[in-house]
Design an enzyme around this catalytic site. Structure first.
Site, PDB file in Angstrom:
ATOM      1  N   TYR A  52       0.871  -1.175   0.000  1.00 39.29           N
ATOM      2  CA  TYR A  52       0.000   0.000   0.000  1.00 39.29           C
ATOM      3  C   TYR A  52       0.902   1.217   0.000  1.00 39.29           C
ATOM      4  O   TYR A  52       1.840   1.314   0.789  1.00 39.29           O
ATOM      5  CB  TYR A  52      -0.891   0.003   1.238  1.00 39.29           C
ATOM      6  N   ASP A  77       9.391   2.718  -0.886  1.00 40.76           N
ATOM      7  CA  ASP A  77       8.417   3.402  -0.032  1.00 40.76           C
ATOM      8  C   ASP A  77       8.780   3.059   1.410  1.00 40.76           C
ATOM      9  O   ASP A  77       8.412   2.000   1.924  1.00 40.76           O
ATOM     10  CB  ASP A  77       7.010   2.924  -0.388  1.00 40.76           C
ATOM     11  N   LYS A  86       5.579   9.573   8.369  1.00 35.09           N
ATOM     12  CA  LYS A  86       5.388   9.107   9.745  1.00 35.09           C
ATOM     13  C   LYS A  86       6.476   9.603  10.715  1.00 35.09           C
ATOM     14  O   LYS A  86       6.393  10.707  11.195  1.00 35.09           O
ATOM     15  CB  LYS A  86       5.247   7.588   9.754  1.00 35.09           C
TER      16      LYS A  86
HETATM   17  N1  HOZ Z   1      -0.859   3.769   6.169  1.00 41.58           N
HETATM   18  C1  HOZ Z   1      -1.413   3.304   7.378  1.00 41.58           C
HETATM   19  C2  HOZ Z   1      -1.790   1.898   7.347  1.00 41.58           C
HETATM   20  N2  HOZ Z   1      -0.841   1.005   7.020  1.00 41.58           N
HETATM   21  C3  HOZ Z   1      -2.576   4.007   7.920  1.00 41.58           C
HETATM   22  C4  HOZ Z   1      -2.848   5.333   7.465  1.00 41.58           C
HETATM   23  C5  HOZ Z   1      -4.263   5.417   7.028  1.00 41.58           C
HETATM   24  O1  HOZ Z   1      -4.560   4.870   5.946  1.00 41.58           O
HETATM   25  O2  HOZ Z   1      -5.034   6.020   7.756  1.00 41.58           O
END
Ligand code: HOZ
Length: 436
Positions: free
Chosen positions: A151, A246, A274
């Site tokens: 993702y 990523d 993050k």
């Molecule tokens: N990217 C995060 C999950 N793996 C969470 C961020 C979100 O989508 O709120």
């Protein structure tokens, strides 16, 4: 474990959710926050400190979401809060240059040898979306290769076979993405080097980039198999495609800099997020000067943002990275993570449940499976029903897990013996309850 932790009252959370649902889609601002995959309703957090979050009913939970990895020092870390307070007192947003931008960029390029220059943005989605645009600008090619279950945020071309909430909610290919956009995204299973080679050879002249999470953190925690990342590097070099890591999740999370400093493979472009914002909305992409000079205003690839390089966010990021840079920081986090995951596996085994746990630095995953997951198929074969039962048993015992088996979990420097001990004691009971 005290009895008052079992079946805590969450009536205020329930009321807050009812209220939210009237004016927020699904009552949330990001789908990963729903409890759709585990059943029940989300807890609403009022405040957080150290390893704990406190809900609006006053229940305390040891937090293993940790803002999806962003808070590596623990919640409301005094140095970060103080940096934010000071910066905020001088103005919340300028939309003009400030010195903290270069200072944070210097820290990042000092930590990550593949990055000479950085562009700050406000979210991981912006970082990956811009990195792909940059790869296309650099190569003059259109297609990208992405791996199933990875993702990379919610840009159109990346919502194809996506992990995280998209996988959790059964929407790996989002509605609203024109077919023509998705067609430029070629999909390969994670850790499948031969398949990647096949696709690259078939489309080689038109592949701008191979985009990968160097450790997949959106289908649980799935590390690369031996040779996968080095193989991608070699394939990209052979075909003239750029390699994009990523590291939004893994950057400064699994090691100082990121996973590339552990595996020794240098990508052309790196995406971060993050941790580099210390809990504020900061992300970045970057690489060698020769690629970055294509970005506007130096080059023809346009990308911009009112809040990019925001002074408060930069200050938070700097304070966080300053603390992470301390000698032994990641070794201590990793040792704690290792002890936690090993003990969880033993605890599950005592309850007769097969669990595989893997982790690095402050990031880990629990797979309810008798085999180590290597890709999305493996992740999907895990026992989701058992995860659900475990999730609720943990929640009732004061431990907040991500509400999906497809998400990685996190600990912070503030997860001390007492917090870890609480997680382990809760898990000992929760595994038994999930086995029943
Ligand atoms: N990217 C995060 C999950 N793996 C969470 C961020 C979100 O989508 O709120």
């Amino acid at each position: 474990m005290t009895d008052d932790r079992a079946h805590p009252n969450r009536s205020r959370s329930a009321a807050a959710f009812e209220r939210a649902k009237r004016v927020l889609v699904g009552g949330v601002d990001s789908p990963v926050r729903t409890f759709a995959a585990v059943g029940g309703e989300p807890v609403f957090i009022r405040r957080a400190e150290g390893p704990n979050v406190y809900d609006v009913d006053g229940n305390r939970y040891v937090d293993l979401i940790c803002s999806w990895g962003a808070t590596i020092l623990g919640h409301a870390h005094p140095a970060v809060v103080e940096a934010v307070r000071r910066a905020a007192a001088d103005g919340l947003s300028f939309g003009a240059c400030c010195e903290a931008e270069a200072e944070l960029a210097e820290t990042i390029v000092g930590a990550i040898p593949s990055m000479e220059q950085v562009r700050f943005v406000s979210s991981g989605t912006e970082a990956t979306m811009s990195a792909i645009r940059l790869a296309r600008a650099a190569t003059g090619r259109s297609r990208i290769i992405k791996f199933t279950g990875c993702y990379h945020g919610h840009a159109d071309c990346l919502l194809v076979a996506a992990g995280s909430g998209a996988a959790t909610l059964g929407q790996p290919n989002s509605a609203g993405v024109p077919k023509a956009y998705a067609e430029h995204t070629l999909i390969v299973p994670y850790n499948a080097l031969e398949a990647t080679e096949g696709v690259l050879l078939a489309y080689g002249n038109d592949v701008a980039a191979v985009l990968v999470e160097p450790i997949a953190g959106n289908m649980g925690f799935v590390p690369p198999v031996e040779g996968f990342l080095a193989g991608l590097r070699e394939l990209c070099d052979r075909c003239g495609a750029l390699l994009i890591f990523d590291e939004v999740m893994t950057g400064f999370r699994v090691a100082w800099g990121g996973y590339q400093n552990v595996c020794g493979v240098r990508p052309d472009i790196t995406c971060l997020g993050k941790v580099i914002g210390g809990g504020t909305p900061v992300a970045a992409y970057g690489g060698p000067r020769q690629i970055m000079r294509l970005v506007s205003p130096e080059g023809p690839m346009y990308q911009a943002g009112t809040l990019s390089g925001n002074p408060v966010a930069m200050s938070a990021g700097l304070a966080a990275l300053r603390a992470c840079r301390e000698v032994g920081f990641y070794d201590a986090l990793d040792a704690k993570c290792h002890m936690l995951t090993q003990t969880l596996v033993q605890s599950a085994a005592r309850a007769g449940i097969a669990v595989h746990a893997q982790g690095l630095g402050g990031m880990f995953g629990l797979a309810f499976s008798d085999r180590i997951p290597r890709n999305l198929d493996d992740a999907q074969a895990c026992d989701a029903k058992r995860f659900r039962a475990f999730f609720h048993a943990m929640l009732d015992r004061g431990v907040l897990l991500p509400p999906s088996p497809y998400e990685a979990m996190f600990i912070t420097a503030a997860h001390d013996d007492s917090a870890i001990g609480h997680v382990l004691a809760a898990a000992e009971e929760a595994f038994r309850s999930a086995a029943a």
